[in-house]
Design an enzyme around this catalytic site. Structure first.
Site, short mmCIF file in Angstrom:
data_model
loop_
_atom_site.label_atom_id
_atom_site.label_comp_id
_atom_site.label_asym_id
_atom_site.label_seq_id
_atom_site.Cartn_x
_atom_site.Cartn_y
_atom_site.Cartn_z
N GLU A 6 0.75 -1.22 0.06
CA GLU A 6 0.12 0.07 0.19
C GLU A 6 0.91 1.31 0.08
O GLU A 6 0.86 1.97 1.02
CB GLU A 6 -0.94 -0.01 1.35
N GLU A 16 -6.31 -7.77 -0.40
CA GLU A 16 -6.71 -7.61 0.95
C GLU A 16 -8.37 -7.17 1.27
O GLU A 16 -8.62 -6.32 0.33
CB GLU A 16 -5.92 -6.41 1.77
C1 GLA Z 1 -3.97 -2.50 5.21
C2 GLA Z 1 -2.49 -3.08 5.13
C3 GLA Z 1 -2.55 -4.39 5.72
C4 GLA Z 1 -3.32 -4.31 7.25
C5 GLA Z 1 -4.64 -3.84 6.89
C6 GLA Z 1 -5.87 -3.78 8.02
O1 GLA Z 1 -4.60 -2.70 4.09
O2 GLA Z 1 -2.06 -3.40 3.94
O3 GLA Z 1 -1.13 -4.58 6.27
O4 GLA Z 1 -2.82 -3.04 7.98
O5 GLA Z 1 -4.83 -2.58 6.18
O6 GLA Z 1 -7.15 -3.32 7.55
#
Ligand code: GLA
Length: 670
Positions: free
Chosen positions: A153, A311
């Site tokens: 991210e 995710e």
């Molecule tokens: C983000 C991060 C993950 C985790 C999630 C929790 O998407 O990439 O590592 O912290 O949030 O929702």
């Protein structure tokens, strides 16, 4: 162009972030057994493992990762191997404290969390490329490794740094953009205003905290720079990985979801081999399934086809004000809705719920409660569902409606000192998207300059900033016979944020056949009646018809009888203007009228509350039917249809249980 390497995991990949370094190795064996039970086919590993992989500068300890990758391979589970560069180790910051980011107020942040580094730091870049190179060299040939998960991210926590290294990098970016011509920058930024004229490149700063508001063009260039700066880090890591393993695709996970506006993903997406996203439901969204759909369509559009959901969550998060669990069947509806909107892989954060650390209250595939839990049962069920949908892989959506989405226009609109701070890009897009979603109309998202052939209707809910080419592209679409609908305050400024003079909405005035000489934004809670029924809120403007006809006018207030919605026959097509925000029912009926006139039909008739989405392959249509109403439904399908989740023929119709889902294959004819 050489084709991009593709993900070699068959069917719809299934898995999540796997962080086994949080657990003793005895737990790993259980993890493998449970992953097999759930039908997991790929996990992302090593995302936050830098401190363990490189305990001291240039000293590597790969033993644990060796064992992990071997174990995954023995169990037939593929690895999406991450470069751990989102969380540099403590030793790095102790040696390079100048790499810690500085915020707008000049405060240098501390280590002790993640992604707390300056994107322009040379030391960070060097360290990141070193660990990426070491991983690539060691694991390029490992049979478990099927994808590189670059960083995590980008820009989630550090989209901008205001330190001196960042200032220098910003200046370099500006010199390249303005061809080393400071006069061009002064002109673009309008620096005669408030005595901001620059005589030397060295005088230029990031938009650090000042007593009064920032220069809007400086701010916009800064946001463009910040996105490019992180993109350059991604590309640098990707190139290191690609050099070692050209056949392994590289990805990174975007944050295309409500509220996330940090990167210009139109610029990022072409650089990824597999375009991936992270999506989380917001607890205060009464219909989060619409956000899932909208963002899925945006992802499919960014990717130009199938994409990967890297995710999402099985249940509650830990970073919202209140972290809502999912209701009965919601995990399944969410995941399969992502597939419906084009995801060819479904993954979660994370595999096993942590017992320690900052995310111990974030749900996971294996919850604290263990396998005797609703989440685990749902996770196993989903694995079976995804297996049954293997043939859907590679198919994609087709749409005759395009919605214009542009990050630059959003950044410019949401900068300070606008006519109304109530006007928010994403809310406007969602307003327009919702009625189409409810009606089961398929949409793509496009940039203003995109190829528009093949669309019947182009919607522009909010496009405050548009360059001349983008504007000409959109108006040309109407001129050549398409239907264009534009929302208020669009076309107002050019690519430098300079107002287009002569009346609003600047770039679209002629095509829309109208001219406004003054904006009258409405404070929150204030509404105006509309002729023909319904109300208007948020915005109004003193609009004059210059060739268009009025479809609705205000019935009260300072603009009584002034048109609020207009339609203009333009060239071979039509151009509509919505000079206000109609209430949802009025907007829905307007959009129905506009799309019907444009010849746009829903994918398939279905009762209210049933989401209908189609993916298409050369041989078949895959109809995803998702009941969000809780009432269930019966839907007509082809006589030779097969419902894939049950594997049963569905001759002529399919029945959805309350909250249920069906995925129907209909062979394509002709
Ligand atoms: C983000 C991060 C993950 C985790 C999630 C929790 O998407 O990439 O590592 O912290 O949030 O929702």
């Amino acid at each position: 162009m050489t084709p991009k390497p593709a993900l070699s995991v068959p069917g719809i990949a299934y898995g999540g972030d796997y962080n086994p370094e949080q657990w003793p190795e005895e737990v790993w064996a259980e993890d493998m057994r449970l992953m097999r039970e759930a039908g997991v086919t790929m996990v992302s590993v090593g995302i936050f493992a830098w401190a363990l992989l490189e305990p001291a500068e240039g000293v590597y300890d790969f033993a644990r990762m060796d064992r992990l990758l071997d174990l995954l391979h023995e169990n037939g589970i593929a690895a999406d191997l991450a470069t751990p560069t989102a969380a540099p180790p403590t030793w790095f910051f102790r040696a390079h404290s100048e790499s810690l980011p500085v915020d707008r107020d000049g405060r240098r942040l501390s280590y002790g969390s993640r992604q707390t580094f300056c994107p322009s730091s040379p030391a960070y870049r060097e360290a990141a490329l070193r660990i990426a190179g070491a991983l690539a060299e060691r694991y390029a040939e490992h049979p478990a490794v099927v994808m590189w998960h670059v960083h995590n991210e980008y820009g989630c926590h550090n989209p901008a740094c205001y330190c001196e290294a960042s200032a220098e990098s910003f200046r370099r970016w500006l010199r390249a953009k303005y061809g080393d011509d400071l006069a061009a920058l002064n002109d673009a930024w309008g620096t005669t205003f408030w005595s901001q004229w620059y005589y030397d490149w060295a005088e230029i700063l990031p938009p650090r905290a000042t007593a009064a508001g920032p220069n809007p063009t400086q701010l916009l260039d800064w946001r463009r720079f910040c996105s490019d700066e992180l993109l350059s880090l991604y590309k640098a890591e990707r190139d290191v990985l690609r050099a070692a393993a050209p056949a392994i695709p590289a990805t990174t996970n975007f944050m295309v979801m409500r509220g996330a506006d940090k990167m210009d993903y139109w610029r990022w997406a072409p650089e990824l081999d597999v375009v991936a996203n992270d999506h989380y439901l917001m607890y205060d969204d009464p219909e989060p399934e619409i956000d899932v759909a909208l963002n899925g369509d945006l992802m499919r559009s960014l990717a130009g086809g199938p994409w990967f959901l890297m995710e999402h969550s099985t249940g509650a998060l830990n970073w919202q004000h209140v972290n809502r669990a999912k209701g009965p069947g919601e995990l399944r509806r969410n995941a399969l809705a992502h597939v419906a909107h084009g995801a060819d892989g479904i993954a979660y954060f994370q595999w096993r719920q942590s017992k320690a650390g900052a995310e111990q209250w974030h749900s996971a595939m294996v919850p604290h409660a263990g396998t005797d839990s609703q989440i685990w049962r749902d996770v196993v069920q989903l694995g079976a569902d995804l297996k049954a949908l293997a043939e859907v892989r590679g198919s994609t959506g087709t749409a005759s409606v395009a919605i214009v989405w542009d990050w630059e226009a959003r950044w410019a609109l949401e900068a300070p000192a606008q006519p109304s701070a109530e006007v928010r890009f994403e809310g406007l897009v969602r307003d327009w998207y919702e009625p189409l979603w409810r009606a089961g109309v398929a949409v793509d998202f496009v940039r203003p300059g995109a190829r528009l052939e093949g669309y019947r209707l182009v919607l522009v809910p909010s496009l405050y900033l548009v360059d001349d080419e983008g504007a000409a592209n959109l108006t040309g679409f109407a001129q050549r016979g398409g239907t264009l609908a534009v929302g208020f305050h669009s076309g107002a400024v050019d690519a430098n944020c300079h107002v287009r003079l002569g009346g609003y909405p600047g770039a679209f005035r002629e095509a829309l056949g109208i001219r406004s000489d003054e904006y009258f934004p409405l404070p929150a809670g204030e509404t105006l009646g509309l002729s023909g029924g319904g109300t208007a809120s948020l915005w109004s403007e003193r609009l004059r018809l210059e060739g268009a006809e009025a479809v609705a006018s205000y019935t009260e207030g300072p603009l009584a009888d002034v048109p609020a919605v207009t339609r203009h026959s333009y060239g071979e097509g039509a151009a509509w203007y919505l000079a206000t925000r109609p209430d949802p029912a009025t907007l829905a009926s307007l959009l129905t009228r506009i799309r019907t006139e444009a010849g746009v039909e829903p994918v398939r008739a279905a009762p209210e509350g049933v989401e209908v989405v189609r993916r298409r392959s050369p041989a078949a249509d895959y109809l995803f039917l998702i009941d969000h109403s809780g009432d269930g439904a019966r839907i007509a399908v082809a006589e030779d249809a097969v419902e894939l989740l049950t594997g049963r023929p569905a001759p002529g119709s399919v029945t959805l249980a309350p909250g249920g889902i069906a995925v129907v294959r209909e062979p394509r004819r002709g």
